[in-house]
Design an enzyme around this catalytic site. Structure first.
Site, PDB file in Angstrom:
ATOM      1  N   LYS A 190      -5.460  -2.387  -8.291  1.00  0.00           N
ATOM      2  CA  LYS A 190      -6.689  -2.369  -7.481  1.00  0.00           C
ATOM      3  C   LYS A 190      -6.656  -1.060  -6.689  1.00  0.00           C
ATOM      4  O   LYS A 190      -5.968  -0.946  -5.675  1.00  0.00           O
ATOM      5  CB  LYS A 190      -6.677  -3.569  -6.527  1.00  0.00           C
ATOM      6  N   GLU A 265       4.462  -1.082   1.441  1.00  0.00           N
ATOM      7  CA  GLU A 265       4.743   0.295   1.881  1.00  0.00           C
ATOM      8  C   GLU A 265       3.632   0.640   2.861  1.00  0.00           C
ATOM      9  O   GLU A 265       2.474   0.791   2.464  1.00  0.00           O
ATOM     10  CB  GLU A 265       4.693   1.269   0.693  1.00  0.00           C
ATOM     11  N   CYS A 300       1.716   9.218   4.549  1.00  0.00           N
ATOM     12  CA  CYS A 300       2.366   8.176   5.345  1.00  0.00           C
ATOM     13  C   CYS A 300       3.622   8.698   6.027  1.00  0.00           C
ATOM     14  O   CYS A 300       3.964   8.268   7.119  1.00  0.00           O
ATOM     15  CB  CYS A 300       2.690   6.986   4.468  1.00  0.00           C
ATOM     16  N   GLU A 398      -0.561   6.081  14.498  1.00  0.00           N
ATOM     17  CA  GLU A 398      -0.772   6.815  13.249  1.00  0.00           C
ATOM     18  C   GLU A 398      -2.231   7.273  13.182  1.00  0.00           C
ATOM     19  O   GLU A 398      -3.139   6.449  13.269  1.00  0.00           O
ATOM     20  CB  GLU A 398      -0.453   5.923  12.051  1.00  0.00           C
TER      21      GLU A 398
HETATM   22  P1  NAD Z   1      -5.904   0.132   3.745  1.00  0.00           P
HETATM   23  O1  NAD Z   1      -4.911  -0.888   4.144  1.00  0.00           O
HETATM   24  O2  NAD Z   1      -7.182   0.187   4.460  1.00  0.00           O
HETATM   25  O3  NAD Z   1      -6.284  -0.035   2.209  1.00  0.00           O
HETATM   26  C1  NAD Z   1      -5.317   0.001   1.177  1.00  0.00           C
HETATM   27  C2  NAD Z   1      -5.811  -0.830   0.024  1.00  0.00           C
HETATM   28  O4  NAD Z   1      -5.918  -2.187   0.438  1.00  0.00           O
HETATM   29  C3  NAD Z   1      -7.191  -0.440  -0.506  1.00  0.00           C
HETATM   30  O5  NAD Z   1      -7.170  -0.539  -1.908  1.00  0.00           O
HETATM   31  C4  NAD Z   1      -8.094  -1.499   0.106  1.00  0.00           C
HETATM   32  O6  NAD Z   1      -9.271  -1.748  -0.634  1.00  0.00           O
HETATM   33  C5  NAD Z   1      -7.184  -2.710   0.086  1.00  0.00           C
HETATM   34  N1  NAD Z   1      -7.533  -3.765   1.044  1.00  0.00           N
HETATM   35  C6  NAD Z   1      -8.290  -3.680   2.161  1.00  0.00           C
HETATM   36  N2  NAD Z   1      -8.361  -4.884   2.773  1.00  0.00           N
HETATM   37  C7  NAD Z   1      -7.605  -5.739   2.042  1.00  0.00           C
HETATM   38  C8  NAD Z   1      -7.253  -7.109   2.181  1.00  0.00           C
HETATM   39  N3  NAD Z   1      -7.690  -7.864   3.187  1.00  0.00           N
HETATM   40  N4  NAD Z   1      -6.438  -7.665   1.261  1.00  0.00           N
HETATM   41  C9  NAD Z   1      -5.950  -6.915   0.244  1.00  0.00           C
HETATM   42  N5  NAD Z   1      -6.268  -5.627   0.052  1.00  0.00           N
HETATM   43  C10 NAD Z   1      -7.080  -5.028   0.940  1.00  0.00           C
HETATM   44  O7  NAD Z   1      -5.138   1.525   3.806  1.00  0.00           O
HETATM   45  P2  NAD Z   1      -5.732   2.967   3.483  1.00  0.00           P
HETATM   46  O8  NAD Z   1      -6.622   3.368   4.599  1.00  0.00           O
HETATM   47  O9  NAD Z   1      -6.281   2.973   2.090  1.00  0.00           O
HETATM   48  O10 NAD Z   1      -4.417   3.861   3.460  1.00  0.00           O
HETATM   49  C11 NAD Z   1      -3.893   4.442   4.602  1.00  0.00           C
HETATM   50  C12 NAD Z   1      -2.639   3.703   5.016  1.00  0.00           C
HETATM   51  O11 NAD Z   1      -1.714   3.658   3.931  1.00  0.00           O
HETATM   52  C13 NAD Z   1      -1.905   4.408   6.132  1.00  0.00           C
HETATM   53  O12 NAD Z   1      -1.477   3.476   7.096  1.00  0.00           O
HETATM   54  C14 NAD Z   1      -0.708   5.023   5.422  1.00  0.00           C
HETATM   55  O13 NAD Z   1       0.377   5.291   6.242  1.00  0.00           O
HETATM   56  C15 NAD Z   1      -0.413   4.029   4.367  1.00  0.00           C
HETATM   57  N6  NAD Z   1       0.369   4.619   3.260  1.00  0.00           N
HETATM   58  C16 NAD Z   1       1.688   4.272   3.142  1.00  0.00           C
HETATM   59  C17 NAD Z   1       2.471   4.829   2.131  1.00  0.00           C
HETATM   60  C18 NAD Z   1       3.928   4.462   1.967  1.00  0.00           C
HETATM   61  O14 NAD Z   1       4.488   4.712   0.911  1.00  0.00           O
HETATM   62  N7  NAD Z   1       4.563   3.868   2.958  1.00  0.00           N
HETATM   63  C19 NAD Z   1       1.900   5.741   1.234  1.00  0.00           C
HETATM   64  C20 NAD Z   1       0.557   6.066   1.392  1.00  0.00           C
HETATM   65  C21 NAD Z   1      -0.205   5.493   2.412  1.00  0.00           C
END
Ligand code: NAD
Length: 496
Positions: A190, A265, A300, A398
């Site tokens: 997804k 993650e 991240c 963040e």
């Molecule tokens: P997000 O949590 O908003 O979205 C991530 C994914 O989750 C998207 O595909 C989104 O559609 C989906 N999603 C949203 N609501 C959901 C729900 N209720 N249930 C299941 N899935 C849902 O995050 P983002 O804004 O896309 O990404 C930024 C974040 O990701 C930052 O906090 C960043 O630090 C983190 N990140 C972490 C790593 C790592 O390896 N630790 C790597 C990249 C990004």
């Protein structure tokens, strides 16, 4: 030979965009023909109407994944056969490097230099690495009473769903699908609604490479699709990369459904500590600038807090300003651009609101403005704040943008206390000429990755990646990641 700005623009203009979901081996519209618009952060222009998966599509994808898994067409073939298919897929991805890079750039605003020489080659490397590994991991034979034979073997879990973010759209997906597929699972990706295009192109190549129907699927859509996957009783494992609040919901949903395995993650606020005996302050400043301005800070593990020993603060800030001057926001299809666009208007507003908070709580050293609004895209100039202490919101939360907080400290103990005073624990760095001190401080840092006298260097799949504390659980990359996608079976056989 590398392409010019004009050549990349032409390539981008000529891209054939696949915007349908990929379920059970074919591209298909979402139920009811639902779509959502995909907008380029470069100029705010419409790129495609993407299939917006509905709950019937989630069920269809899970059924196809379950059926392919149970059929054994992928899960029961030899690791060597799976390896051959995955390596074929890696070659096809490599052959389509520039097309995938351009898709990633127009969809997510990442610089073309990063996507064409970083993201896509790393996707290929990741897939190759797990393909190559899978016929070299073995089970165990346990020493038992001679009347018995005891074995410990690994088996694929079953249906693995991966919900991924937009900052490295294809790479974050690859970190999940490569080990999960290599281990023999059937996988549903997804992608983020903000960056669904590259993974759909990759799905087409997966099919060409010979990944069987139902084994690899892509469900574009919003958070509700991720939520349904996390609640689905027939999904065995949910691997997630994204924000903490979403990670929490996924864990709740797993607990409320079938206790599926959940791997998270999440975010970070990584400290980069510069001691007064830092061997090369100029190098540390260059590295610190890269650590926050690369990918416009949407990383991240970005080094978003630089903790500097007070004695060297003025000199360090001078070098940092010079280093930051090499980063300029601009059109990401231009190979000379070092800071691309933020992914969308929501992220732009978030970053600008933190800059407002920074202006109220700290001193602006550089940047602090939106750039090129006339282009219609979402650009912010590299921004540096000097903070009196670690209290301002910009120094604790963040931001996920090109905003750096510089914070002074006096003693090493104070630096460690400040560094660890965070809900996150993804990455950290220490700069010191005294390797014993650097090593001791590295040990004291509660973070999944620690760099000494460098920041974010070395791309090597042998290193596990992931966080302590609320930065997540489990690890991506390395053989440790394979464990997340396998079940362990003990078999005890009486021989006589
Ligand atoms: P997000 O949590 O908003 O979205 C991530 C994914 O989750 C998207 O595909 C989104 O559609 C989906 N999603 C949203 N609501 C959901 C729900 N209720 N249930 C299941 N899935 C849902 O995050 P983002 O804004 O896309 O990404 C930024 C974040 O990701 C930052 O906090 C960043 O630090 C983190 N990140 C972490 C790593 C790592 O390896 N630790 C790597 C990249 C990004």
């Amino acid at each position: 030979m590398s392409k010019t700005f004009k050549q990349w623009q032409e390539l981008a203009k000529g891209l054939k965009i696949e915007a349908r979901a990929f379920i059970d081996g074919e591209f298909t519209g979402a139920s009811g023909g639902k779509t959502f618009p995909c907008i380029s952060p470069i100029d705010g222009k419409h790129l495609a109407d993407v299939a917006c998966a509905q709950s019937a599509d989630v069920d269809r994808a899970v059924r196809a994944a379950r059926s392919s898994f149970n059929s054994g067409i992928w899960s029961q073939i030899s690791p060597r056969e799976r390896k051959a298919v995955l390596l074929r897929w890696a070659r096809l991805l490599e052959q389509h490097n520039d097309e995938l890079a351009a898709l990633e750039t127009i969809d997510a605003g990442k610089t073309i230099t990063d996507t064409s020489t970083g993201d896509i080659p790393c996707v290929v490397y990741c897939l190759e690495w797990f393909a190559e590994a899978i016929d070299k991991v073995h089970g165990e034979v346990i020493g038992t009473d001679p009347a018995f034979l005891g074995m410990v073997t690994r088996e694929p879990i079953g249906v693995v769903a991966a919900v991924v973010p937009w900052n490295y759209p294809l790479l974050m997906a690859a970190w999940k699908f490569a080990p999960a597929l290599a281990a023999g699972n059937s996988v549903i990706i997804k992608p983020s609604e903000k960056s669904p295009l590259s993974i759909l192109k990759a799905a087409q190549l997966a099919s060409e490479a010979g990944i069987p129907k139902g084994v690899f699927q892509v469900l574009p859509g919003f958070g509700d699709v991720g939520a349904q996957l996390s609640l689905h009783k027939d999904v065995d494992c949910l691997a997630f990369t994204g924000s903490g609040p979403t990670g929490r919901k996924i864990m709740h949903n797993a607990a409320d459904s079938n206790l599926k395995r959940v791997w998270l993650e999440l975010g970070g606020k990584s400290p980069n500590i510069i001691l007064k005996d830092c061997p090369d302050l100029e190098r540390a400043a260059n590295s610190s600038a890269y650590g926050i301005f690369a990918n416009a800070g949407q990383v991240c593990s970005a080094g978003s807090r630089v903790l500097v020993q007070r004695d060297v603060l003025p000199e360090f800030l001078q070098h940092l300003k010079t280093a930051a001057g090499n980063f300029k926001a601009g059109n990401p299809l231009d190979p000379d651009t070092t800071v691309g666009a933020l992914v969308d208007e929501i992220q732009l507003k978030r970053v600008l609101s933190y800059i407002d908070k920074g202006n109220a709580e700290a001193s602006l050293v550089l940047g602090g403005v939106r750039s090129a609004p006339e282009a219609g895209g979402f650009y912010v100039e590299p921004t540096i704040f000097s903070c009196a202490d670690a209290k301002p919101a910009i120094a604790c939360e963040e931001i996920f943008g090109p905003v750096l907080s510089v914070i002074p400290f006096d003693t090493n103990e104070e630096a460690i206390a400040m560094a660890n005073a965070s809900e996150y624990g993804l990455a950290a760095a220490v700069w010191s000429a005294d390797i014993a001190t650097a090593h001791e401080m590295g040990r004291a840092l509660r973070a999944g990755t620690v760099w000494i006298n460098c920041y974010d260097e070395i791309v090597d799949m042998n290193f596990p990646f992931g966080g302590y504390k609320q930065s997540g659980n489990g690890r991506d990359n390395s053989l440790h990641a394979l464990e997340k996608y396998t079940e362990i079976k003990s078999t005890i056989m009486r021989l006589r």
